[in-house]
Design a protein around this motif. Structure first.
Motif, PDB file in Angstrom:
ATOM      1  N   VAL A 199       0.583  -1.192   0.074  1.00  0.00           N
ATOM      2  CA  VAL A 199       0.176   0.178   0.293  1.00  0.00           C
ATOM      3  C   VAL A 199       0.939   1.494   0.140  1.00  0.00           C
ATOM      4  CG1 VAL A 199      -2.210  -0.891   0.834  1.00  0.00           C
ATOM      5  CG2 VAL A 199      -0.300  -0.093   2.560  1.00  0.00           C
ATOM      6  N   ALA A 200       1.883   1.074   0.587  1.00  0.00           N
ATOM      7  CA  ALA A 200       3.303   2.196   0.633  1.00  0.00           C
ATOM      8  C   ALA A 200       4.223   2.157   0.691  1.00  0.00           C
ATOM      9  CB  ALA A 200       3.133   2.882   1.876  1.00  0.00           C
ATOM     10  N   VAL A 201       5.104   2.756   0.284  1.00  0.00           N
ATOM     11  CA  VAL A 201       6.802   2.517  -0.208  1.00  0.00           C
ATOM     12  C   VAL A 201       7.815   4.071   0.541  1.00  0.00           C
ATOM     13  CG1 VAL A 201       8.773   2.046  -1.696  1.00  0.00           C
ATOM     14  CG2 VAL A 201       6.494   1.301  -2.891  1.00  0.00           C
ATOM     15  N   VAL A 202       7.993   3.316   1.758  1.00  0.00           N
ATOM     16  CA  VAL A 202       8.887   4.516   2.383  1.00  0.00           C
ATOM     17  C   VAL A 202       9.962   3.926   1.636  1.00  0.00           C
ATOM     18  CG1 VAL A 202       9.367   4.906   4.557  1.00  0.00           C
ATOM     19  CG2 VAL A 202       7.650   3.643   4.118  1.00  0.00           C
ATOM     20  N   ARG A 203      10.752   5.715   0.903  1.00  0.00           N
ATOM     21  CA  ARG A 203      12.078   5.481  -0.197  1.00  0.00           C
ATOM     22  C   ARG A 203      12.768   7.028   1.038  1.00  0.00           C
ATOM     23  NH1 ARG A 203      11.674   5.365  -5.692  1.00  0.00           N
ATOM     24  NH2 ARG A 203      11.413   2.955  -5.292  1.00  0.00           N
ATOM     25  N   GLY A 204      12.996   6.362   2.600  1.00  0.00           N
ATOM     26  CA  GLY A 204      14.406   7.239   2.805  1.00  0.00           C
ATOM     27  C   GLY A 204      13.780   7.762   4.052  1.00  0.00           C
ATOM     28  N   ARG A 205      13.479   9.330   3.955  1.00  0.00           N
ATOM     29  CA  ARG A 205      12.050   9.873   4.521  1.00  0.00           C
ATOM     30  C   ARG A 205      11.112  10.309   4.252  1.00  0.00           C
ATOM     31  NH1 ARG A 205      13.831  11.530   9.717  1.00  0.00           N
ATOM     32  NH2 ARG A 205      16.255  11.745  10.407  1.00  0.00           N
ATOM     33  N   ARG A 206      10.763  10.142   2.755  1.00  0.00           N
ATOM     34  CA  ARG A 206       9.443   9.904   2.513  1.00  0.00           C
ATOM     35  C   ARG A 206       8.494   8.300   2.826  1.00  0.00           C
ATOM     36  NH1 ARG A 206      10.675  11.727  -3.474  1.00  0.00           N
ATOM     37  NH2 ARG A 206      11.495  10.582  -3.380  1.00  0.00           N
ATOM     38  N   ILE A 207       7.508   8.662   2.064  1.00  0.00           N
ATOM     39  CA  ILE A 207       6.449   7.534   2.203  1.00  0.00           C
ATOM     40  C   ILE A 207       5.470   7.951   0.619  1.00  0.00           C
ATOM     41  CG2 ILE A 207       4.637   6.015   3.341  1.00  0.00           C
ATOM     42  CD1 ILE A 207       4.769   7.502   5.301  1.00  0.00           C
ATOM     43  N   LEU A 208       5.811   7.101  -0.443  1.00  0.00           N
ATOM     44  CA  LEU A 208       5.663   6.992  -1.600  1.00  0.00           C
ATOM     45  C   LEU A 208       3.986   6.186  -1.660  1.00  0.00           C
ATOM     46  CD1 LEU A 208       9.024   6.717  -3.537  1.00  0.00           C
ATOM     47  CD2 LEU A 208       7.594   9.056  -2.426  1.00  0.00           C
ATOM     48  N   ASN A 209       3.011   6.852  -1.775  1.00  0.00           N
ATOM     49  CA  ASN A 209       2.021   5.865  -2.265  1.00  0.00           C
ATOM     50  C   ASN A 209       2.149   4.516  -3.487  1.00  0.00           C
ATOM     51  OD1 ASN A 209      -1.211   5.281  -3.597  1.00  0.00           O
ATOM     52  ND2 ASN A 209      -1.649   6.306  -1.464  1.00  0.00           N
ATOM     53  N   PHE A 210       1.111   3.920  -3.520  1.00  0.00           N
ATOM     54  CA  PHE A 210       1.372   2.806  -4.530  1.00  0.00           C
ATOM     55  C   PHE A 210       1.375   3.061  -5.681  1.00  0.00           C
ATOM     56  CE2 PHE A 210      -3.134   2.135  -3.944  1.00  0.00           C
ATOM     57  CZ  PHE A 210      -3.311   2.001  -5.299  1.00  0.00           C
ATOM     58  N   ALA A 211       0.549   4.370  -5.504  1.00  0.00           N
ATOM     59  CA  ALA A 211      -0.435   4.934  -7.079  1.00  0.00           C
ATOM     60  C   ALA A 211       1.434   5.815  -7.559  1.00  0.00           C
ATOM     61  CB  ALA A 211      -1.026   5.101  -6.966  1.00  0.00           C
ATOM     62  N   ASP A 212       1.936   6.536  -6.596  1.00  0.00           N
ATOM     63  CA  ASP A 212       3.210   7.073  -6.837  1.00  0.00           C
ATOM     64  C   ASP A 212       3.526   6.782  -8.069  1.00  0.00           C
ATOM     65  OD1 ASP A 212       5.116   8.948  -7.078  1.00  0.00           O
ATOM     66  OD2 ASP A 212       4.228   9.760  -5.253  1.00  0.00           O
ATOM     67  N   PRO A 213       4.612   7.188  -9.284  1.00  0.00           N
ATOM     68  CA  PRO A 213       5.257   7.708 -10.178  1.00  0.00           C
ATOM     69  C   PRO A 213       6.818   6.987 -10.355  1.00  0.00           C
ATOM     70  CG  PRO A 213       3.654   8.673 -11.509  1.00  0.00           C
ATOM     71  CD  PRO A 213       3.406   8.855  -9.172  1.00  0.00           C
ATOM     72  N   GLU A 214       7.158   7.532  -9.088  1.00  0.00           N
ATOM     73  CA  GLU A 214       8.103   6.942  -7.857  1.00  0.00           C
ATOM     74  C   GLU A 214       8.290   5.955  -7.362  1.00  0.00           C
ATOM     75  OE1 GLU A 214      10.721  10.308  -5.977  1.00  0.00           O
ATOM     76  OE2 GLU A 214       8.585  11.815  -6.582  1.00  0.00           O
ATOM     77  N   ALA A 215       7.308   4.726  -7.109  1.00  0.00           N
ATOM     78  CA  ALA A 215       7.367   4.110  -5.927  1.00  0.00           C
ATOM     79  C   ALA A 215       7.146   2.687  -7.059  1.00  0.00           C
ATOM     80  CB  ALA A 215       6.279   3.387  -5.492  1.00  0.00           C
ATOM     81  N   GLU A 216       7.647   2.776  -8.259  1.00  0.00           N
ATOM     82  CA  GLU A 216       6.850   1.533 -10.260  1.00  0.00           C
ATOM     83  C   GLU A 216       7.914   1.125 -10.056  1.00  0.00           C
ATOM     84  OE1 GLU A 216       4.240   0.982 -12.055  1.00  0.00           O
ATOM     85  OE2 GLU A 216       3.340   3.189 -11.296  1.00  0.00           O
ATOM     86  N   VAL A 217       9.085   1.264  -9.104  1.00  0.00           N
ATOM     87  CA  VAL A 217      10.349   0.538  -9.356  1.00  0.00           C
ATOM     88  C   VAL A 217      10.712   0.135  -7.398  1.00  0.00           C
ATOM     89  CG1 VAL A 217      12.431  -0.291  -9.814  1.00  0.00           C
ATOM     90  CG2 VAL A 217      10.734   0.225 -11.450  1.00  0.00           C
ATOM     91  N   LEU A 218      10.755  -0.733  -7.041  1.00  0.00           N
ATOM     92  CA  LEU A 218      11.286  -0.804  -5.548  1.00  0.00           C
ATOM     93  C   LEU A 218      12.952  -0.424  -5.791  1.00  0.00           C
ATOM     94  CD1 LEU A 218       9.214  -3.299  -4.334  1.00  0.00           C
ATOM     95  CD2 LEU A 218       8.526  -1.064  -4.289  1.00  0.00           C
ATOM     96  N   ASN A 219      13.695   0.124  -4.610  1.00  0.00           N
ATOM     97  CA  ASN A 219      15.318   0.186  -4.635  1.00  0.00           C
ATOM     98  C   ASN A 219      14.857  -1.356  -3.082  1.00  0.00           C
ATOM     99  OD1 ASN A 219      15.150   2.167  -6.532  1.00  0.00           O
ATOM    100  ND2 ASN A 219      15.164   4.141  -5.314  1.00  0.00           N
ATOM    101  N   SER A 220      16.116  -1.553  -3.539  1.00  0.00           N
ATOM    102  CA  SER A 220      16.683  -2.417  -2.686  1.00  0.00           C
ATOM    103  C   SER A 220      16.962  -1.843  -1.061  1.00  0.00           C
ATOM    104  CB  SER A 220      18.390  -3.180  -2.797  1.00  0.00           C
ATOM    105  OG  SER A 220      19.368  -2.051  -2.490  1.00  0.00           O
ATOM    106  N   THR A 221      16.718  -0.320  -0.854  1.00  0.00           N
ATOM    107  CA  THR A 221      17.083  -0.063   0.110  1.00  0.00           C
ATOM    108  C   THR A 221      15.672   0.692   0.439  1.00  0.00           C
ATOM    109  OG1 THR A 221      18.038   2.119  -0.795  1.00  0.00           O
ATOM    110  CG2 THR A 221      19.696   0.476  -0.212  1.00  0.00           C
TER     111      THR A 221
END
Length: 354
Positions: free
Chosen positions: A320-342
């Motif tokens: 439902v969401a991706v945590v990238r650094g200190r940001r929380i990305l909604n699952f529909a956010d274009p930045e969350a289309e690809v998961l990073n290892s971190t």
């Protein structure tokens, strides 16, 4: 770290060494309650005194009372008391061979038993106090990156149950509450407790807040929550602080005080009630998600090696969401289309059937 330790030592220096340990309540160990143990020993001591009195009274003709000759029942009880306590005034003495033999074979062993009970109880009380201080010092030396729960009311207990359900060890949770009976209940639940006002620095130092990893502020009053958060931030700049408030208007004040996450309990409950009125099924699902360990759980976890470089939709869990650094990305956010290892992902998982 050294500065924090020095500050803590200065704050605790104004009170006796036993005071911090007395206010720290460690998890209760199985065993008989202290009052029951003392009561049992007192009953045994009275039994020994009664038996000795009856022995002397039955053989009263073998004893001489310097006041009025043959001792009566009261004299026998008096002789038993002064004999077992090793006082021995000498006003009542055994004169016959049988009475003296009884003193050697029966009353003297009873005297030893009586003294063992009295001295043993005293030594055990002292030993228990020393053992408690030793356990507290050992706990202080070992605790690190623990969770401090300020307030063990309904919100605090629910937070503890959720943490335990996620696998956190009981010895990694410290409860702070101003009421001793509440802290003692936390100790019975297997938690370390600290009695005191959490708005005071010395109370939080006893809970080792400077070395804590997370702090949950579940105070009953919003103004108390603000003061606690300010005091926590003064002692620990790095810990994650989650605070609960009743009113929405106080949430910005909590964030300004240093809380990382602010949960408005009254508004959250009201929104859940409104949702349940409009859609009882949706309300039931939300309640299920909020109740850890039953049905569906909301879980934050790291991205696995197999998931890195792939879409969140390809994960086994519902992301439902991706945590990238200190940001929380909604699952529909274009930045969350690809998961990073971190990255970390917030997922909904089904609880396995028991």
């Amino acid at each position: 770290m050294g500065a924090r330790a020095g500050h803590r030592d200065r704050m605790l220096g104004g009170m006796s060494k036993a005071e911090p340990e007395r206010r720290v309540v460690l998890p209760a160990r199985p065993g008989r309650p202290p009052l029951r143990q003392v009561g049992l020993r007192l009953a045994v001591a009275l039994g020994v005194l009664l038996v000795t009195t009856l022995i002397v009274w039955v053989d009263r003709k073998g004893y001489h009372d310097s006041a009025d000759g043959v001792p009566n029942l009261l004299d026998s009880a008096y002789y038993a008391t002064v004999t077992l306590s090793t006082t021995g005034y000498g006003d009542i003495t055994p004169v016959s061979a049988g009475a003296r033999l009884t003193n050697i074979l029966v009353i003297t062993p009873l005297r030893v038993v009586f003294l063992i009970i009295l001295v043993g109880t005293t030594l055990e009380v002292l030993a228990e106090r020393t053992r408690q201080q030793w356990r507290t010092k050992r706990w202080r030396a070992a605790v690190h990156e623990h969770v401090v729960i300020v307030g063990y009311g309904t919100k605090g207990r629910s937070a503890v149950q959720t943490l335990l359900g996620q696998g956190l060890a009981r010895d990694s949770i410290v409860v702070v509450d101003p009421q001793r009976r509440v802290v003692e209940q936390a100790a019975l639940d297997g938690l370390v407790g600290v009695v005191g006002d959490a708005t005071r620095t010395d109370t939080l130092l006893r809970a080792e807040v400077p070395r804590a990893g997370q702090v949950v502020v579940a105070a009953e009053r919003d103004d108390t929550a603000v003061l606690v958060t300010l005091t926590v931030r003064q002692l620990n700049k790095a810990a994650t602080v989650v605070a609960a408030v009743r009113e929405d208007e106080n949430a910005p004040l909590l964030r300004q005080s240093g809380a990382d996450v602010v949960v408005t309990s009254s508004s959250s409950a009201g929104r859940l009630l409104g949702l349940s009125m409009l859609s009882p099924n949706a309300g039931a699902v939300m309640e299920d998600l909020l109740t850890y360990g039953r049905g569906l759980n909301v879980v934050e976890r790291p991205v696995t090696h197999a998931e890195a470089g792939r879409s969140p939709r390809e994960c086994a869990d519902l992301v439902v969401a991706v945590v990238r650094g200190r940001r929380i990305l909604n699952f529909a956010d274009p930045e969350a289309e690809v998961l990073n290892s971190t990255d970390r992902v917030i997922t909904i998982q089904r609880v396995p059937a028991a």
